[in-house]
Write a protein that holds these residues in place. Structure first.
Motif, PDB file in Angstrom:
ATOM      1  N   GLU A   1       0.833  -1.209   0.000  1.00 27.74           N
ATOM      2  CA  GLU A   1       0.000   0.000   0.000  1.00 27.74           C
ATOM      3  C   GLU A   1       0.865   1.256   0.000  1.00 27.74           C
ATOM      4  OE1 GLU A   1      -3.984  -1.484   2.494  1.00 27.74           O
ATOM      5  OE2 GLU A   1      -2.519  -0.136   3.423  1.00 27.74           O
ATOM      6  N   GLU A   2       1.928   1.220   0.798  1.00 28.03           N
ATOM      7  CA  GLU A   2       2.724   2.428   0.990  1.00 28.03           C
ATOM      8  C   GLU A   2       4.032   2.418   0.202  1.00 28.03           C
ATOM      9  OE1 GLU A   2       3.092   2.991   5.233  1.00 28.03           O
ATOM     10  OE2 GLU A   2       0.944   3.374   5.452  1.00 28.03           O
ATOM     11  N   LEU A   3       4.474   1.250  -0.241  1.00 28.24           N
ATOM     12  CA  LEU A   3       5.649   1.089  -1.098  1.00 28.24           C
ATOM     13  C   LEU A   3       6.882   1.838  -0.564  1.00 28.24           C
ATOM     14  CD1 LEU A   3       3.795   1.442  -4.524  1.00 28.24           C
ATOM     15  CD2 LEU A   3       4.712  -0.651  -3.518  1.00 28.24           C
ATOM     16  N   PRO A   4       7.309   1.536   0.681  1.00 26.14           N
ATOM     17  CA  PRO A   4       8.500   2.209   1.218  1.00 26.14           C
ATOM     18  C   PRO A   4       9.796   1.760   0.532  1.00 26.14           C
ATOM     19  CG  PRO A   4       7.720   0.507   2.720  1.00 26.14           C
ATOM     20  CD  PRO A   4       6.676   0.641   1.659  1.00 26.14           C
ATOM     21  N   PHE A   5       9.785   0.554  -0.053  1.00 24.60           N
ATOM     22  CA  PHE A   5      10.943   0.088  -0.820  1.00 24.60           C
ATOM     23  C   PHE A   5      10.463  -0.890  -1.871  1.00 24.60           C
ATOM     24  CE2 PHE A   5      10.533  -2.986   2.621  1.00 24.60           C
ATOM     25  CZ  PHE A   5      10.715  -4.201   1.992  1.00 24.60           C
ATOM     26  N   GLU A   6      11.319  -1.133  -2.865  1.00 25.68           N
ATOM     27  CA  GLU A   6      11.026  -2.117  -3.902  1.00 25.68           C
ATOM     28  C   GLU A   6      11.917  -3.333  -3.685  1.00 25.68           C
ATOM     29  OE1 GLU A   6       8.816  -2.284  -6.350  1.00 25.68           O
ATOM     30  OE2 GLU A   6       7.896  -0.370  -5.793  1.00 25.68           O
ATOM     31  N   LYS A   7      11.322  -4.406  -3.238  1.00 20.38           N
ATOM     32  CA  LYS A   7      12.087  -5.639  -3.101  1.00 20.38           C
ATOM     33  C   LYS A   7      12.378  -6.188  -4.490  1.00 20.38           C
ATOM     34  CE  LYS A   7      11.958 -10.211  -0.910  1.00 20.38           C
ATOM     35  NZ  LYS A   7      11.205 -11.120  -0.022  1.00 20.38           N
ATOM     36  N   VAL A   8      13.644  -6.545  -4.726  1.00 21.85           N
ATOM     37  CA  VAL A   8      14.013  -7.086  -6.048  1.00 21.85           C
ATOM     38  C   VAL A   8      13.884  -8.604  -6.026  1.00 21.85           C
ATOM     39  CG1 VAL A   8      15.832  -7.288  -7.778  1.00 21.85           C
ATOM     40  CG2 VAL A   8      15.533  -5.135  -6.526  1.00 21.85           C
ATOM     41  N   THR A   9      14.655  -9.262  -5.180  1.00 16.76           N
ATOM     42  CA  THR A   9      14.586 -10.723  -5.132  1.00 16.76           C
ATOM     43  C   THR A   9      15.325 -11.255  -3.909  1.00 16.76           C
ATOM     44  OG1 THR A   9      15.102 -12.761  -6.355  1.00 16.76           O
ATOM     45  CG2 THR A   9      16.681 -10.968  -6.554  1.00 16.76           C
ATOM     46  N   ASN A  10      14.879 -12.395  -3.403  1.00 16.76           N
ATOM     47  CA  ASN A  10      15.671 -13.121  -2.411  1.00 16.76           C
ATOM     48  C   ASN A  10      16.938 -13.630  -3.088  1.00 16.76           C
ATOM     49  OD1 ASN A  10      13.551 -12.767  -0.611  1.00 16.76           O
ATOM     50  ND2 ASN A  10      12.662 -14.787  -1.032  1.00 16.76           N
ATOM     51  N   ILE A  11      18.027 -13.648  -2.356  1.00 21.96           N
ATOM     52  CA  ILE A  11      19.296 -14.036  -2.973  1.00 21.96           C
ATOM     53  C   ILE A  11      20.009 -15.101  -2.136  1.00 21.96           C
ATOM     54  CG2 ILE A  11      19.665 -11.885  -4.208  1.00 21.96           C
ATOM     55  CD1 ILE A  11      21.378 -10.905  -1.900  1.00 21.96           C
ATOM     56  N   SER A  12      20.944 -15.781  -2.786  1.00 21.43           N
ATOM     57  CA  SER A  12      21.737 -16.809  -2.114  1.00 21.43           C
ATOM     58  C   SER A  12      23.221 -16.548  -2.313  1.00 21.43           C
ATOM     59  CB  SER A  12      21.412 -18.201  -2.671  1.00 21.43           C
ATOM     60  OG  SER A  12      20.089 -18.560  -2.392  1.00 21.43           O
ATOM     61  N   ASN A  13      24.003 -17.012  -1.372  1.00 25.97           N
ATOM     62  CA  ASN A  13      25.461 -16.953  -1.464  1.00 25.97           C
ATOM     63  C   ASN A  13      26.008 -18.249  -2.047  1.00 25.97           C
ATOM     64  OD1 ASN A  13      26.041 -14.453  -0.494  1.00 25.97           O
ATOM     65  ND2 ASN A  13      26.492 -15.134   1.590  1.00 25.97           N
ATOM     66  N   LEU A  14      27.209 -18.161  -2.530  1.00 27.97           N
ATOM     67  CA  LEU A  14      27.929 -19.343  -2.993  1.00 27.97           C
ATOM     68  C   LEU A  14      29.178 -19.498  -2.133  1.00 27.97           C
ATOM     69  CD1 LEU A  14      28.665 -21.597  -5.067  1.00 27.97           C
ATOM     70  CD2 LEU A  14      29.713 -19.789  -6.463  1.00 27.97           C
ATOM     71  N   ASN A  15      29.389 -20.687  -1.591  1.00 29.52           N
ATOM     72  CA  ASN A  15      30.673 -20.984  -0.965  1.00 29.52           C
ATOM     73  C   ASN A  15      31.204 -22.269  -1.586  1.00 29.52           C
ATOM     74  OD1 ASN A  15      29.760 -23.340   0.644  1.00 29.52           O
ATOM     75  ND2 ASN A  15      28.545 -21.811   1.739  1.00 29.52           N
ATOM     76  N   ALA A  16      32.442 -22.561  -1.291  1.00 29.50           N
ATOM     77  CA  ALA A  16      33.063 -23.759  -1.873  1.00 29.50           C
ATOM     78  C   ALA A  16      33.944 -24.414  -0.829  1.00 29.50           C
ATOM     79  CB  ALA A  16      33.895 -23.374  -3.091  1.00 29.50           C
ATOM     80  N   ARG A  17      33.977 -25.738  -0.852  1.00 28.69           N
ATOM     81  CA  ARG A  17      34.812 -26.453   0.125  1.00 28.69           C
ATOM     82  C   ARG A  17      35.378 -27.712  -0.529  1.00 28.69           C
ATOM     83  NH1 ARG A  17      29.478 -26.914   1.321  1.00 28.69           N
ATOM     84  NH2 ARG A  17      28.580 -28.996   1.370  1.00 28.69           N
ATOM     85  N   THR A  18      36.482 -28.155   0.012  1.00 26.56           N
ATOM     86  CA  THR A  18      37.083 -29.362  -0.533  1.00 26.56           C
ATOM     87  C   THR A  18      36.348 -30.587   0.013  1.00 26.56           C
ATOM     88  OG1 THR A  18      38.667 -29.774   1.245  1.00 26.56           O
ATOM     89  CG2 THR A  18      39.318 -28.174  -0.447  1.00 26.56           C
ATOM     90  N   THR A  19      36.535 -31.678  -0.655  1.00 28.87           N
ATOM     91  CA  THR A  19      35.881 -32.917  -0.224  1.00 28.87           C
ATOM     92  C   THR A  19      36.577 -33.544   0.983  1.00 28.87           C
ATOM     93  OG1 THR A  19      37.151 -34.059  -1.935  1.00 28.87           O
ATOM     94  CG2 THR A  19      34.879 -33.471  -2.465  1.00 28.87           C
ATOM     95  N   ASP A  20      37.614 -32.873   1.499  1.00 31.86           N
ATOM     96  CA  ASP A  20      38.254 -33.334   2.739  1.00 31.86           C
ATOM     97  C   ASP A  20      37.460 -32.905   3.965  1.00 31.86           C
ATOM     98  OD1 ASP A  20      40.318 -34.493   1.354  1.00 31.86           O
ATOM     99  OD2 ASP A  20      41.636 -32.751   1.511  1.00 31.86           O
TER     100      ASP A  20
END
Length: 526
Positions: free
Chosen positions: A488-507
């Motif tokens: 109703e009041e539109l204080p902000f425009e949400k664009v999208t939920n986001i995710s991070n990428l991390n990486a790890r060894t199989t050890d």
């Protein structure tokens, strides 16, 4: 007053840029099945050197990701982002909702060997109420904090149902420090020799710009209930964790390939396919809040609701998300105030206004509004490729709807400075990491730069209702009402939920994704 608010928001904004993660996945183990191995050294590449490891004092995500290995609070978030006891054994709430009586667990010691007492918790919470951005919100509701043996009593001036979620919030956290340290530090950040908590790892050393080393705390007193988020059973298997400051992501990936690093935090998304195609490395993703475009509502043109409605209709958020984040693994179109993994806080009711892309409607609204054709200025940090892409695509879409647009980018410190003054911008691009109560939503804090000087009696009334809510049904109704107010009041425009990428060894074995890297209950082979 605005300067004070800006300092608080700056800390929150830093979290947004540095990022964090969300939902917890089951432990991953791509290596050969084995019994947990004790010992060894875990090398973790992180992109930023925190300003301090005083997790109570700062909201920096870099401090949080290291700090929760060192410190613990009375309560912490479980894997569903709900407040659950950590150093607390149990608690009671009086019938009028104004008195919280908390019993501490027996046998817990600080890293200096001293036992944890209610006096330590009292001194810590009193400091938290003064120095923490979350604690300052809570402070308006607290009348007194009293200690008696192993029992702590928090007396409120009126019922406030967000108390436990505030105490459990992993931002500027309500961790328990030795009383002498909490009182000596006061409202200043802790010194290195004051980084003493109760967690499974203890602070060892810090070489600025190079590495921070934590070592296993042999006398750690773990809970015995199931591991969940930041609480439950924890066991340190490795002898030490070395958080190494590595700013070049390609160096991180090369280091993972050669075994120099075991884990890389916040790897750029464009390296996802490289990681996926490398035999000894595996990728991890987890939700990380959302990105927004916030209009300055204190002056023209966005003080006019109809101009904000035109803005909402002009933005094709799906196109922005796809162009910015590419792979759908890293974004999710969702219009709610909270993200779906925050199950107790999530409501998708009244979010129909989220995807309202209609250029013709945007043009009509703009023509009928007070907009005079003056260029609107969008500012963003040049340190974030995501912010840059969002700004550039929004510019194209807004111009197609009839707005005149100017883009201005700044390095991070200058961007924060510019953001603090309404005369510097009309729209700002920023990301917000998860928050855990509606009153912690920085992008909606009243009359602050972070919200674009949003002032809403309706929103404040709903926040007051939230503080008094007694049942899950009542909270869900309020959450749906909050969503309704957003559109109703539109204080902000949400664009999208986001995710991070991390990486790890199989050890690395038995590692599970959640709200940032955690290295208890995880062990290393080879």
């Amino acid at each position: 007053m605005k300067n004070i608010i800006f300092l608080v928001i700056t800390l929150i904004a830093l979290i947004g840029l540095a990022g964090c993660s969300g939902s917890e996945a089951s432990p991953s183990d791509s290596g050969a099945a084995s019994e947990p191995v004790e010992g060894g050294e875990l090398n973790v590449a992180i992109g930023a050197d925190p300003n301090t490891l005083d997790w109570m004092y700062t909201g920096e995500s870099a401090a949080r990701k290291i700090g929760w290995h060192i410190y613990e609070g009375l309560f912490a978030l479980n894997q569903d982002f709900e407040a659950a006891p950590l150093l607390a054994e149990d608690y009671e709430v009086s019938e009028d909702g104004k008195t919280y009586t908390i019993n501490l667990r027996e046998g817990v010691t600080f890293h200096n060997g001293e036992p944890v007492t209610a006096e330590d918790a009292k001194a810590s919470i009193e400091r938290w109420l003064k120095v923490s951005s979350v604690g300052k919100i809570t402070n308006d509701h607290v009348e007194s904090v009293e200690a008696d043996g192993s029992q702590l009593t928090i007396q409120l001036n009126k019922a406030y149902s967000s108390l436990l979620s505030d105490l459990a919030a992993p931002k500027s956290a309500a961790v328990v420090l030795p009383k002498a340290i909490a009182e000596a530090a006061g409202e200043k950040p802790l010194d290195h020799d004051q980084y003493i908590g109760t967690g499974p790892f203890q602070f060892d050393s810090w070489k600025r710009g190079d590495e921070i080393v934590l070592s296993k705390y042999d006398d750690y007193a773990s809970r015995t209930d199931e591991t969940s988020g930041l609480t439950g059973e924890k066991k340190a298997y490795v002898d030490s964790v070395h958080f190494k400051i590595v700013k070049d992501p390609q160096v991180v990936v090369n280091g993972l390939k050669t075994g120099l690093y075991d884990f890389g935090d916040e790897v750029p998304l464009d390296l996802y396919e490289v990681i996926e195609s490398t035999p000894n490395i595996e990728a991890g993703t987890a939700t990380n809040g959302y990105t927004v475009l916030t209009p300055d509502k204190s002056e023209a043109p966005f003080d006019d609701l109809q101009v904000r409605q035109a803005l909402n209709a002009a933005l094709d958020k799906e196109a922005i998300a796809k162009a910015t984040y590419g792979n759908e693994e890293f974004y999710e179109l969702d219009g709610a105030l909270f993200t779906p993994n925050q199950t107790a806080l999530y409501s998708e009711e009244n979010t129909d206004g989220f995807l309202s892309y209609d250029v013709d409607e945007a043009k009509r609204l703009l023509e009928e509004s007070s907009y005079d054709g003056e260029p609107i200025k969008i500012i963003f940090s040049s340190d974030s490729n995501d912010y840059k892409k969002i700004a550039e695509i929004a510019e194209q879409q807004l111009e197609a709807a009839g707005f005149a647009v100017e883009l201005e980018s700044y390095e991070w410190a200058t961007y924060l400075e510019k953001w603090g003054e309404a005369t510097n911008w009309d729209l700002v691009v920023v990301g917000w990491s998860p928050f855990f109560s509606p009153n912690q939503a920085g992008m909606l804090s009243q009359d602050s730069n972070s919200s674009g000087w949003y002032n809403s009696e309706k929103w404040q009334e709903q926040i007051a209702q939230w503080a008094q809510a007694e049942s899950e049904e009542e909270r869900q109704q309020i959450l749906a009402g909050l969503n309704e107010t957003l559109y109703e009041e539109l204080p902000f425009e949400k664009v999208t939920n986001i995710s991070n990428l991390n990486a790890r060894t199989t050890d690395i074995h038995d590692y599970s994704e959640w709200y940032g890297p955690r290295f208890w209950n995880t062990y290393k082979t080879n």
